[in-house]
Design an enzyme around this catalytic site. Structure first.
Site, PDB file in Angstrom:
ATOM      1  N   LEU A  57       0.841  -1.200   0.000  1.00  0.00           N
ATOM      2  CA  LEU A  57       0.000   0.000   0.000  1.00  0.00           C
ATOM      3  C   LEU A  57       0.873   1.246   0.000  1.00  0.00           C
ATOM      4  O   LEU A  57       1.947   1.267   0.620  1.00  0.00           O
ATOM      5  CB  LEU A  57      -0.897   0.002   1.229  1.00  0.00           C
ATOM      6  CG  LEU A  57      -1.801  -1.215   1.386  1.00  0.00           C
ATOM      7  CD1 LEU A  57      -2.817  -0.979   2.490  1.00  0.00           C
ATOM      8  CD2 LEU A  57      -2.510  -1.543   0.083  1.00  0.00           C
ATOM      9  N   GLY A  63       1.087  -5.274   1.138  1.00  0.00           N
ATOM     10  CA  GLY A  63       0.013  -5.349   0.152  1.00  0.00           C
ATOM     11  C   GLY A  63       0.454  -6.065  -1.120  1.00  0.00           C
ATOM     12  O   GLY A  63      -0.356  -6.710  -1.795  1.00  0.00           O
ATOM     13  N   ASN A  78       4.871  -7.447   6.293  1.00  0.00           N
ATOM     14  CA  ASN A  78       5.752  -6.797   7.275  1.00  0.00           C
ATOM     15  C   ASN A  78       5.042  -5.719   8.105  1.00  0.00           C
ATOM     16  O   ASN A  78       5.687  -4.872   8.719  1.00  0.00           O
ATOM     17  CB  ASN A  78       6.952  -6.162   6.550  1.00  0.00           C
ATOM     18  CG  ASN A  78       6.523  -5.036   5.626  1.00  0.00           C
ATOM     19  OD1 ASN A  78       5.375  -4.963   5.220  1.00  0.00           O
ATOM     20  ND2 ASN A  78       7.449  -4.137   5.316  1.00  0.00           N
ATOM     21  N   GLU A  79       3.723  -5.737   8.119  1.00  0.00           N
ATOM     22  CA  GLU A  79       2.958  -4.647   8.737  1.00  0.00           C
ATOM     23  C   GLU A  79       3.429  -4.267  10.133  1.00  0.00           C
ATOM     24  O   GLU A  79       3.547  -3.083  10.450  1.00  0.00           O
ATOM     25  CB  GLU A  79       1.460  -4.997   8.784  1.00  0.00           C
ATOM     26  CG  GLU A  79       0.699  -4.721   7.498  1.00  0.00           C
ATOM     27  CD  GLU A  79       0.911  -5.777   6.448  1.00  0.00           C
ATOM     28  OE1 GLU A  79       1.739  -6.686   6.670  1.00  0.00           O
ATOM     29  OE2 GLU A  79       0.266  -5.704   5.388  1.00  0.00           O
TER      30      GLU A  79
HETATM   31  C1  LIG Z   1      -6.664  -2.115  10.685  1.00  0.00           C
HETATM   32  C2  LIG Z   1      -5.691  -2.253   9.618  1.00  0.00           C
HETATM   33  C3  LIG Z   1      -4.711  -1.181   9.613  1.00  0.00           C
HETATM   34  C4  LIG Z   1      -3.773  -1.078   8.761  1.00  0.00           C
HETATM   35  C5  LIG Z   1      -3.502  -2.052   7.738  1.00  0.00           C
HETATM   36  C6  LIG Z   1      -2.545  -1.538   6.728  1.00  0.00           C
HETATM   37  C7  LIG Z   1      -2.025  -2.647   5.887  1.00  0.00           C
HETATM   38  C8  LIG Z   1      -0.843  -2.165   5.166  1.00  0.00           C
HETATM   39  C9  LIG Z   1      -0.345  -2.765   4.147  1.00  0.00           C
HETATM   40  C10 LIG Z   1       0.806  -2.249   3.422  1.00  0.00           C
HETATM   41  O1  LIG Z   1       1.023  -2.634   2.325  1.00  0.00           O
HETATM   42  S1  LIG Z   1       1.800  -1.067   4.147  1.00  0.00           S
HETATM   43  C11 LIG Z   1       3.171  -0.803   3.048  1.00  0.00           C
HETATM   44  C12 LIG Z   1       4.294  -1.650   3.456  1.00  0.00           C
HETATM   45  N1  LIG Z   1       5.378  -1.538   2.501  1.00  0.00           N
HETATM   46  C13 LIG Z   1       6.627  -1.431   2.864  1.00  0.00           C
HETATM   47  O2  LIG Z   1       6.947  -1.448   4.007  1.00  0.00           O
HETATM   48  C14 LIG Z   1       7.633  -1.302   1.760  1.00  0.00           C
HETATM   49  C15 LIG Z   1       8.587  -0.184   2.024  1.00  0.00           C
HETATM   50  N2  LIG Z   1       9.525  -0.070   0.929  1.00  0.00           N
HETATM   51  C16 LIG Z   1      10.657  -0.782   0.843  1.00  0.00           C
HETATM   52  O3  LIG Z   1      10.961  -1.610   1.659  1.00  0.00           O
HETATM   53  C17 LIG Z   1      11.505  -0.499  -0.352  1.00  0.00           C
HETATM   54  O4  LIG Z   1      11.135   0.705  -0.893  1.00  0.00           O
HETATM   55  C18 LIG Z   1      11.428  -1.593  -1.423  1.00  0.00           C
HETATM   56  C19 LIG Z   1      10.007  -1.934  -1.773  1.00  0.00           C
HETATM   57  C20 LIG Z   1      12.144  -2.850  -0.923  1.00  0.00           C
HETATM   58  C21 LIG Z   1      12.127  -1.098  -2.702  1.00  0.00           C
HETATM   59  O5  LIG Z   1      13.413  -0.665  -2.383  1.00  0.00           O
HETATM   60  P1  LIG Z   1      14.217   0.253  -3.395  1.00  0.00           P
HETATM   61  O6  LIG Z   1      15.567   0.461  -2.842  1.00  0.00           O
HETATM   62  O7  LIG Z   1      14.081  -0.292  -4.749  1.00  0.00           O
HETATM   63  O8  LIG Z   1      13.390   1.634  -3.423  1.00  0.00           O
HETATM   64  P2  LIG Z   1      13.401   2.791  -2.332  1.00  0.00           P
HETATM   65  O9  LIG Z   1      13.338   2.225  -0.972  1.00  0.00           O
HETATM   66  O10 LIG Z   1      14.504   3.709  -2.658  1.00  0.00           O
HETATM   67  O11 LIG Z   1      12.011   3.480  -2.625  1.00  0.00           O
HETATM   68  C22 LIG Z   1      11.808   4.348  -3.720  1.00  0.00           C
HETATM   69  C23 LIG Z   1      10.812   5.411  -3.305  1.00  0.00           C
HETATM   70  O12 LIG Z   1       9.561   4.805  -3.047  1.00  0.00           O
HETATM   71  C24 LIG Z   1       9.133   5.134  -1.729  1.00  0.00           C
HETATM   72  N3  LIG Z   1       8.366   3.999  -1.224  1.00  0.00           N
HETATM   73  C25 LIG Z   1       8.770   2.766  -1.017  1.00  0.00           C
HETATM   74  N4  LIG Z   1       7.788   2.002  -0.581  1.00  0.00           N
HETATM   75  C26 LIG Z   1       6.696   2.783  -0.505  1.00  0.00           C
HETATM   76  C27 LIG Z   1       5.353   2.566  -0.107  1.00  0.00           C
HETATM   77  N5  LIG Z   1       4.885   1.379   0.282  1.00  0.00           N
HETATM   78  N6  LIG Z   1       4.514   3.608  -0.151  1.00  0.00           N
HETATM   79  C28 LIG Z   1       4.918   4.826  -0.548  1.00  0.00           C
HETATM   80  N7  LIG Z   1       6.197   5.082  -0.927  1.00  0.00           N
HETATM   81  C29 LIG Z   1       7.063   4.069  -0.904  1.00  0.00           C
HETATM   82  C30 LIG Z   1      10.404   5.349  -0.968  1.00  0.00           C
HETATM   83  O13 LIG Z   1      10.188   6.100   0.169  1.00  0.00           O
HETATM   84  C31 LIG Z   1      11.212   6.073  -1.995  1.00  0.00           C
HETATM   85  O14 LIG Z   1      10.708   7.401  -2.046  1.00  0.00           O
HETATM   86  P3  LIG Z   1      11.674   8.653  -2.300  1.00  0.00           P
HETATM   87  O15 LIG Z   1      12.308   8.384  -3.632  1.00  0.00           O
HETATM   88  O16 LIG Z   1      10.764   9.809  -2.284  1.00  0.00           O
HETATM   89  O17 LIG Z   1      12.651   8.656  -1.174  1.00  0.00           O
END
Ligand SMILES: CC/C=C\CCC/C=C/C(=O)SCCNC(=O)CCNC(=O)[C@H](O)C(C)(C)COP(=O)(O)OP(=O)(O)OC[C@H]1O[C@@H](n2cnc3c(N)ncnc32)[C@H](O)[C@@H]1OP(=O)(O)O
Length: 570
Positions: free
Chosen positions: A377, A422, A445-446
């Site tokens: 997400l 997600g 990994n939430e």
């Molecule tokens: C009651 C229920 C309540 C809540 C439920 C909620 C359920 C949630 C579900 C989810 O999916 S939460 C999202 C979880 N995702 C993550 O933790 C992933 C985080 N990202 C990473 O680990 C890494 O970015 C990567 C996916 C491994 C890719 O790594 P890479 O080195 O290729 O890229 P980089 O880290 O440089 O990221 C580029 C750029 O993108 C931004 N980014 C990354 N992930 C997300 C994301 N999920 N959402 C928004 N933005 C994201 C990151 O910050 C970088 O941004 P920047 O260039 O501006 O610095």
């Protein structure tokens, strides 16, 4: 005469309106529209998926356009329904007087429309609506909805009117539209009884079309005219963008808020990522071939059988191979395919379209962005957001997941990169997963973000890797390498990155040999319980998400996580 010429008589954006007709199945939505447009009534019932009509008017020297979206009464297409809420300027909500549940649905629909509009920060005012209690010709003994009850409710809500109608007997249909147009401050002459219905070949209309003068030379005919476009189709994306932009600019000017950024840049998702304008990109999605003309006055939804490729700016690319019956759906939102409201809505629509495409038997979910399947997400959707936006976002996720997990198609995930949270949910929701070997990780990994995987994420993981592994995986927010994922059954096959797609194709061959009906029944029965659990409490779940995610402590955790992502990068 070429029917498209009717559109050459273009109406200025300020005179273009979209009327959306909603209500449960069999309440008479299509019959009302048919009465309005053609003064016809058809006793035969054919369920509507989505019909599109266009009526052009010439009124007091000005051209007006009314687009009518006659929606489906059943809800296998939630994304299309939500888009109809967003794109509608005025609404008719129809119930049947002999069906109380259909009235309850009208009340729910009104709430949903208001919430959808509220989630688009550029459009907050309640749109004009009229409630139609149809089939008023039914015997009193069959009546389940009392006139007084509805009238009382409607008197408490803003910009809303109410009439009982009978499409069958042509009762109150003219009044219904007249009242709605009045409420919407549209010219009253748009009502059927206040203009002359003409056809495209009509002399007066021809003159108007040429743009010289509406009136035939030497003849003073100032009667308002209305003509139904016989082959109406949804406007192109580009013209809709231009039109919506002009309209929003106008709204903005009317609101006299000069401090708001220039609307043209704010509106265009092609030019700006301005967050409050997501409705515009939703609008864009609404016209990515959802409805194709099918001849006649009614445009039934038809599915393209060869290629659903979205325009360059689309976040979800769909390639349909009609020879094999296999569609490839690629997420395309660089840099990391994070799933925001737009992506999820596009994904829902793509899945809905494939679901209704009889030539499609299987779907491969993949990424168009190298090194990433999906980062899950979009964290920015959850950070410093509003309750309305959170609810809209969560609904979009629910719909996308219900479409994917509940799909009749053979679904395979080609995981050619990282797949956290997600992203992992999407992969787990497919029937089979092939992951690239190497540095990539997958998992829910939430907890590492200080949030909790919702029950339906947990359910899917339980079904995939069993109770013990899920317990560990969820508490630790564990991210697994491809090999680790293989060992616990989170993925089905691990191959070198350049062989993921070919492995999926090979695997698909054996799945495609199984007769669809038997496979679908088996799949459905296996997944029903999990699907039903969310379906039965979607609204509660969405509200819970919004309440939870906006808690101060959770926001703090998210803020820290975002900072850690940025720090890791630098
Ligand atoms: C009651 C229920 C309540 C809540 C439920 C909620 C359920 C949630 C579900 C989810 O999916 S939460 C999202 C979880 N995702 C993550 O933790 C992933 C985080 N990202 C990473 O680990 C890494 O970015 C990567 C996916 C491994 C890719 O790594 P890479 O080195 O290729 O890229 P980089 O880290 O440089 O990221 C580029 C750029 O993108 C931004 N980014 C990354 N992930 C997300 C994301 N999920 N959402 C928004 N933005 C994201 C990151 O910050 C970088 O941004 P920047 O260039 O501006 O610095």
């Amino acid at each position: 005469m070429s029917s498209h010429l009717v559109d050459e008589c273009a109406a200025p954006p300020k005179n273009c309106f979209r009327l959306v007709v909603l209500g449960t199945a069999r309440v008479g939505k299509t019959a009302i529209v048919s009465r309005f447009l053609f003064n016809q009534y058809d006793d035969q019932y054919t369920p509507t998926i989505e019909d599109f009509h266009r009526k052009m008017y010439r009124i007091r020297g000005e051209v007006y356009r009314l687009d009518i979206l006659d929606t489906s009464g059943v809800h296998p297409f939630p994304a299309m329904r939500r888009l109809s809420f967003l794109t509608g300027d005025l609404f008719i909500l129809v119930y049947s007087v002999d069906n109380y549940e259909s009235y309850m649905e009208v009340m729910r629909l009104r709430e949903q429309i208001l919430e959808s509009k509220a989630s688009c920060k550029t459009r907050t005012a309640a749109p004009p609506m009229i409630i139609a209690g149809n089939k008023a010709d039914r015997p009193e003994s069959e009546r389940e909805v009392l006139y007084d009850e509805v009238a009382k409710w409607v008197s408490t809500v803003k910009k809303c009117a109410f009439l009982e109608t009978s499409a069958k007997k042509n009762g109150n249909i003219n009044e219904l539209f007249q009242t709605l147009f009045e409420l919407a401050k549209l010219p009253p002459e748009m009502s059927p009884s206040l203009h002359r219905r003409v056809s495209i070949g009509d002399q007066a209309w021809e003159a108007a079309k040429k743009g010289i003068s509406f009136y035939p030379r030497g003849k003073q005919d100032d009667n308002p005219l209305g003509v139904v476009s016989p082959h109406a189709r949804r406007p192109s994306l580009r013209s809709d963008l231009i039109e919506a932009e002009a309209k929003a600019e106008q709204e903005q000017r009317r609101a006299e808020k000069p401090s708001i950024p220039k609307i043209s840049s704010a509106l265009s998702p092609y030019r700006s990522q301005y967050r409050s304008c997501t409705w515009m990109s939703l609008l864009r999605q609404a016209f990515q071939g959802l409805v194709r003309p099918a001849g006649g006055q009614v445009c039934r939804l038809q599915v393209q059988h060869r290629c659903y490729n979205a325009p360059a700016a689309g976040h979800v690319q769909v390639d349909m191979n009609s020879d094999t019956g296999v569609a490839t759906v690629r997420l395309n939102r660089p840099p990391v395919n994070s799933l925001n409201l737009d992506v999820l809505t596009e994904l829902s629509i793509a899945l809905e379209k494939l679901e209704t495409d009889r030539s499609c038997r299987a779907m491969v979910l993949a990424s168009a962005v190298p090194g990433i399947f999906s980062a899950g997400l979009d964290i920015m959707e959850m950070y410093k957001s509003t309750p309305e936006r959170c609810v809209a976002f969560w609904r979009a996720l629910q719909d996308a997941w219900l479409n994917l997990y509940g799909s009749r198609l053979i679904t395979m995930a080609a995981i050619e990169g990282h797949s956290p949270a997600g992203g992992c949910l999407l992969a787990m929701s497919c029937d089979y997963r092939v992951m690239a070997d190497g540095k990539f990780q997958i998992g829910l990994n939430e907890t590492r973000l200080g949030i909790v995987a919702p029950f339906w994420f947990t359910d899917v993981m339980l079904c995939t890797i069993g109770h013990r592994e899920t317990e560990k995986a969820l508490q630790l927010g564990a991210m697994y390498s491809a090999q680790q994922a293989l060992s616990i059954g989170l993925v089905d096959k691990v191959v070198p990155a350049d062989q993921v797609m070919s492995t999926v194709q090979t695997e698909l061959k054996s799945w495609l040999q199984i007769p669809d009906a038997a496979r679908v029944i088996t799949k459905t029965s296996m997944r029903k319980q999990v699907l039903d659990r969310l379906s039965s409490q979607k609204e509660k779940d969405a509200q819970f998400f919004a309440d939870f995610i906006l808690r101060e402590s959770v926001q703090k955790s998210l803020g820290a996580y975002i900072a850690s992502l940025q720090k890791r990068k630098s």
